[in-house]
Design a protein around this motif. Sequence first.
Motif, PDB file in Angstrom:
ATOM      1  N   TYR A  23       2.320   4.886  -5.856  1.00 27.94           N
ATOM      2  CA  TYR A  23       2.196   4.063  -4.800  1.00 27.94           C
ATOM      3  C   TYR A  23       1.845   4.611  -3.637  1.00 27.94           C
ATOM      4  O   TYR A  23       0.886   3.976  -2.884  1.00 27.94           O
ATOM      5  CB  TYR A  23       3.720   3.007  -4.641  1.00 27.94           C
TER       6      TYR A  23
ATOM      7  N   ASN B 104      -1.783   4.357  -1.611  1.00 29.93           N
ATOM      8  CA  ASN B 104      -1.865   3.203  -0.373  1.00 29.93           C
ATOM      9  C   ASN B 104      -2.401   4.177   0.738  1.00 29.93           C
ATOM     10  O   ASN B 104      -3.192   3.929   1.482  1.00 29.93           O
ATOM     11  CB  ASN B 104      -0.443   2.782  -0.048  1.00 29.93           C
TER      12      ASN B 104
ATOM     13  N   LEU C 171      -1.614   1.888 -11.437  1.00 30.56           N
ATOM     14  CA  LEU C 171      -0.175   1.903 -11.326  1.00 30.56           C
ATOM     15  C   LEU C 171       0.543   1.918 -12.732  1.00 30.56           C
ATOM     16  O   LEU C 171       1.604   2.746 -13.079  1.00 30.56           O
ATOM     17  CB  LEU C 171       0.376   0.924 -10.615  1.00 30.56           C
TER      18      LEU C 171
ATOM     19  N   VAL D 140      -3.286  -1.592  -3.279  1.00 27.79           N
ATOM     20  CA  VAL D 140      -1.746  -1.007  -3.650  1.00 27.79           C
ATOM     21  C   VAL D 140      -0.945  -1.020  -2.449  1.00 27.79           C
ATOM     22  O   VAL D 140      -1.305  -0.452  -1.278  1.00 27.79           O
ATOM     23  CB  VAL D 140      -2.042   0.216  -4.322  1.00 27.79           C
TER      24      VAL D 140
END
Length: 393
Positions: free
Chosen positions: A333, A337, A169, A350
């Motif tokens: 994100y 995910n 990230l 995440v």
Amino acid sequence: MAAVFDKPSFAQRFIPLFRGFDLPLVLIILLLAGAGLLAMYSSGYDHGTRFMDHGRNMLIACAILFVVAQVPPQKIMVFAVPLYAAGVALLVAVALFGITKKGAQRWVNLGIVIQPSEILKIAMPLMLAWWFQKREGTLRPLDFAAAGLLLAIPVGLIMKQPDLGTSLLVLAAGLSVIFFAGLPWKLVLPPVVIGGIGIAILVVMGDPWCADGVRWPVLHDYQQQRICTLLDPTRDPLGKGFHIIQGMIAIGSGGMFGKGFMAGTQTHLEFIPERTTDFIFAAFSEEFGLAGNLFLITCFLLLVWRGLAIAMGATSLFGRLMAGAVSMIFFTYSFVNMGMVSGILPVVGVPLPFVSYGGTAMVTLGLALGILMSVARSQRTDPKDAPPAMQAA
């Protein structure tokens, strides 16, 4: 004759604080927050106080968004260097005398236990945006190299903890700033092509490379296992592959319109691990199906699109780079995910923005959205129209 002054009402003093807020962005945030509360109530209503805590975390994030949105981008830029320096110093402290939990050394005790890597999710793009703002109009290849070094230091320290998810990230946030600053395509394409070739080779050679006893250089054992499990979850269906298999079962069983609110069997019979955090997308998919997923994905795409539109209209290079970086943070994100829950990316821990439970992540997202809203407001308001408190500042 005594002069009479009209005292402004509370509404007259409060409403100007919302002047310049980007209404499409606010609407998208409300839709995602609503979806997150719905998913959390279903998956976490019998999980202690998760739903109430999730709502509280959202309110805290909204308060942070509102406060940060009042600060002009030029004043936010002042915090770039000290925040980055503090974050890197804390990462060094973690490496020297950090707290270890479940085999990972990610925390440090400063009276309260904190995870410094979370600070870099915002401090990293802030620092790089400040760096390129100071060199606007005089950019040289050496400036991009220096930016790469500024990015490599915290990413390397975070990977050493080890924390692959957070390092990815931070890396994505930093690379987006470097790209939006004008990194030439001739430097962008070669790593992309090499990465694509590497992934193709990994898929083809997965079986022999993931055989028992084979160890990969650079990566930790648990990181190697995550990649091998991604390539073939059935290698260890009750162990390493359990998360991915159960996530795919839940997503597939949702069908077109899902099993209905609070009617997900995989979710409520507790087959889905971490159903309120990392794997909440699987629970959402089971109950709301493909239609619900398309709604959620559309909202995230609209959030990214609106953020990039705000970036294009920014009045300064710093604002443009920060708005672009925040937009890509939300893209990273959500993509990582959904990808890991769907079995197309390794499980790296995440959270899904607005939907997954987590106080620190929610605060970080609220801060990021506050910066984005600050950039949006700077396009719409003149200093003379700012609220009295801001004029005084």
